[in-house]
Design an enzyme around this catalytic site. Structure first.
Site, PDB file in Angstrom:
ATOM      1  N   ASN A   1      30.271  43.226  29.541  1.00 52.98           N
ATOM      2  CA  ASN A   1      30.688  42.552  30.842  1.00 52.98           C
ATOM      3  C   ASN A   1      30.384  41.252  31.063  1.00 52.98           C
ATOM      4  OD1 ASN A   1      31.283  43.455  33.760  1.00 52.98           O
ATOM      5  ND2 ASN A   1      29.292  42.482  34.038  1.00 52.98           N
TER       6      ASN A   1
ATOM      7  N   GLU B   1      35.601  40.849  30.442  1.00 52.39           N
ATOM      8  CA  GLU B   1      36.301  39.689  31.246  1.00 52.39           C
ATOM      9  C   GLU B   1      36.622  38.655  30.025  1.00 52.39           C
ATOM     10  OE1 GLU B   1      33.863  41.493  32.321  1.00 52.39           O
ATOM     11  OE2 GLU B   1      34.198  42.218  34.356  1.00 52.39           O
TER      12      GLU B   1
ATOM     13  N   ASP C   1      24.390  31.786  50.448  1.00 53.16           N
ATOM     14  CA  ASP C   1      25.552  32.237  49.826  1.00 53.16           C
ATOM     15  C   ASP C   1      26.750  31.891  50.596  1.00 53.16           C
ATOM     16  OD1 ASP C   1      27.284  34.435  48.600  1.00 53.16           O
ATOM     17  OD2 ASP C   1      25.277  35.299  48.186  1.00 53.16           O
TER      18      ASP C   1
HETATM   19 MN    MN Z   1      32.977  43.850  34.967  1.00 49.49          MN
END
Ligand code: MN
Length: 429
Positions: free
Chosen positions: A137, A201, A249
């Site tokens: 990931n 990714e 954020d």
């Molecule tokens: Mn992922």
């Protein structure tokens, strides 16, 4: 292989890059400049605490299309196709980052806003292998600098969270991670994309770029892009947490303080004359990296219920996350209501959506408001869904349970009235 440096050159050739050659402090001063140019021009700080840093490489949709080498109207579709057809990147032997740094404080890491807990890395990708399986990931996480060799990492309950949990269940006390800063926009967009668990990714980025090279880290079991300007090799301590935040954020408000894991830094390497990447929290680069893949999901979802979706915009005023405007070719009365429901299904964090006709540009908030003013009736054009699952970032909702009230607005012209009623007047030339 395209990289950050070649991309910057092409931005500069087009006059889309502004150089700031005076000395700039990474504490507040850089943020103020980033805010001034946000959504307008990319920046190159020549002397940010004495180092070079780029800003805003993903700060407009035009830059994203350019980075992927596809026309604007095809960019979302290309991203979704690449997510569905990932292709393993090629492996190479060496990083371009070869100079070892003694500690994190040597890097020009920004302190952004008044009440932030401290300096934060905001543009870093974090890669981790799935224990005992072949997957990997790669995702973007904000990283709070604790000291020279410790970071706190905010991990929302998604893929990296799942991998940490799997490692814990195997009795491990830490998880190896490769952290990289200073990357081509395609790598950042891939790391923000909604690829399925287990899909690397990097393989999405490889598809987007045509050619991505990755390399094994030297001191930990993780991979990073070979072109990375800065590589931080580390281990997430799985049984040790620290206060993380407050930190601004996507909404431009302070996210709350939470207990989050610590990363122990094993090694920091950088390219000679490296380019740091400073990313403004709540700025358009932040918003687009989070929001652009979601626009693609909304477009796909709405296309499932109406024949043609013209355009989707997660608006800047709506934090690139909570508000969408969607233009459709309405075929029958009621299509817009279905489009509203599909938009909410496509992006679960979406709070408000406006559906408009194709003569309204969804990228222009004034035009969208004009459509609401002239084509919307509150008693029959509105859809309200109380206490649905929404965004944890919506300060007005129930943040603990992520509950929010969603509102959809049908601002398409009614088929029950003559078409001429809604015609935009033109001036003959
Ligand atoms: Mn992922």
């Amino acid at each position: 292989m395209p990289d950050l440096r070649s991309f910057l050159e092409s931005l500069e050739e087009e006059g889309d890059l502004v150089r700031i050659d005076r000395a700039v402090s990474p504490k507040y001063e850089a943020t103020a400049l980033m805010k001034e140019y946000d959504g307008k021009k990319a920046l190159l700080f020549e002397r940010l605490a004495g180092r070079k840093a780029v800003v805003g490489i993903c700060g407009t949709k035009r830059r994203l299309s350019k980075a992927l080498g596809v026309p604007a109207e095809k960019t979302r579709q290309f991203l979704m196709e690449s997510i569905r057809n990932p292709r393993e990147p090629s492996m190479t032997k060496k990083y371009k980052a070869k100079t070892e740094l003694a500690g994190l404080t040597e890097l020009p890491i920004l302190t952004h806003f008044e009440k932030d807990a401290g300096p934060y890395l905001t543009s870093a990708i974090v890669s981790a292998k799935i224990p005992k399986e072949s997957g990997e990931n790669v995702s973007i996480h904000r990283l709070m600098v604790i000291n020279d060799n410790q970071l706190a990492i905010r991990i929302v309950p998604r893929h990296l969270h799942q991998i940490c949990q799997m490692a814990r269940e195997l009795g491990r006390s830490s998880l190896d991670v490769g952290i990289a800063v200073g990357l081509h926009p395609a790598v950042l967009l891939a790391a923000s994309s909604p690829a399925a668990f287990g899909v690397s990714e990097y393989a999405v980025a490889n598809r987007l770029m045509g050619d991505l090279e990755v390399v094994d880290c030297e001191s930990v079991d993780a991979r990073v892009p070979a072109e990375a300007e800065i590589v931080i090799e580390g281990k997430i301590a799985l049984n040790k947490q620290v206060d993380e935040g407050p930190f601004v954020d996507i909404t431009g408000t302070y996210d709350i303080v939470r207990k989050q894991p610590i990363i122990r830094v094993e090694k920091i390497l950088c390219r000679q004359d490296y380019l740091y990447h400073a990313l403004l929290p709540s700025g358009s680069e932040h918003g687009l990296l989070m929001g652009f893949p979601q626009e693609a999901k909304i477009a796909e979802s709405v296309a499932g219920v109406v024949p043609r979706v013209r355009d989707v915009n997660l608006t800047r005023g709506g934090c690139h996350w909570l508000h969408a405007a969607v233009s459709i070719d309405k075929q029958t009365e009621g299509d817009a209501k279905n489009a509203i429901l599909a938009a909410f299904a496509g992006h679960p964090s979406l709070k408000h959506v406006v559906i408009v006709d194709p003569d309204v540009d969804v990228n222009d908030s004034e035009q969208v408001e004009w459509a609401i003013a002239t084509r919307f009736q509150g008693n029959r054009g509105m859809v309200i869904v109380s206490d649905a699952r929404g965004s944890s970032l919506d300060a007005s909702g129930n943040q603990d349970l992520s509950l929010t009230t969603k509102v959809g607005i049908d601002a398409t012209r009614s088929f029950l009235k003559p078409k001429e009623k809604f015609e935009k007047a033109r001036i003959p030339s």
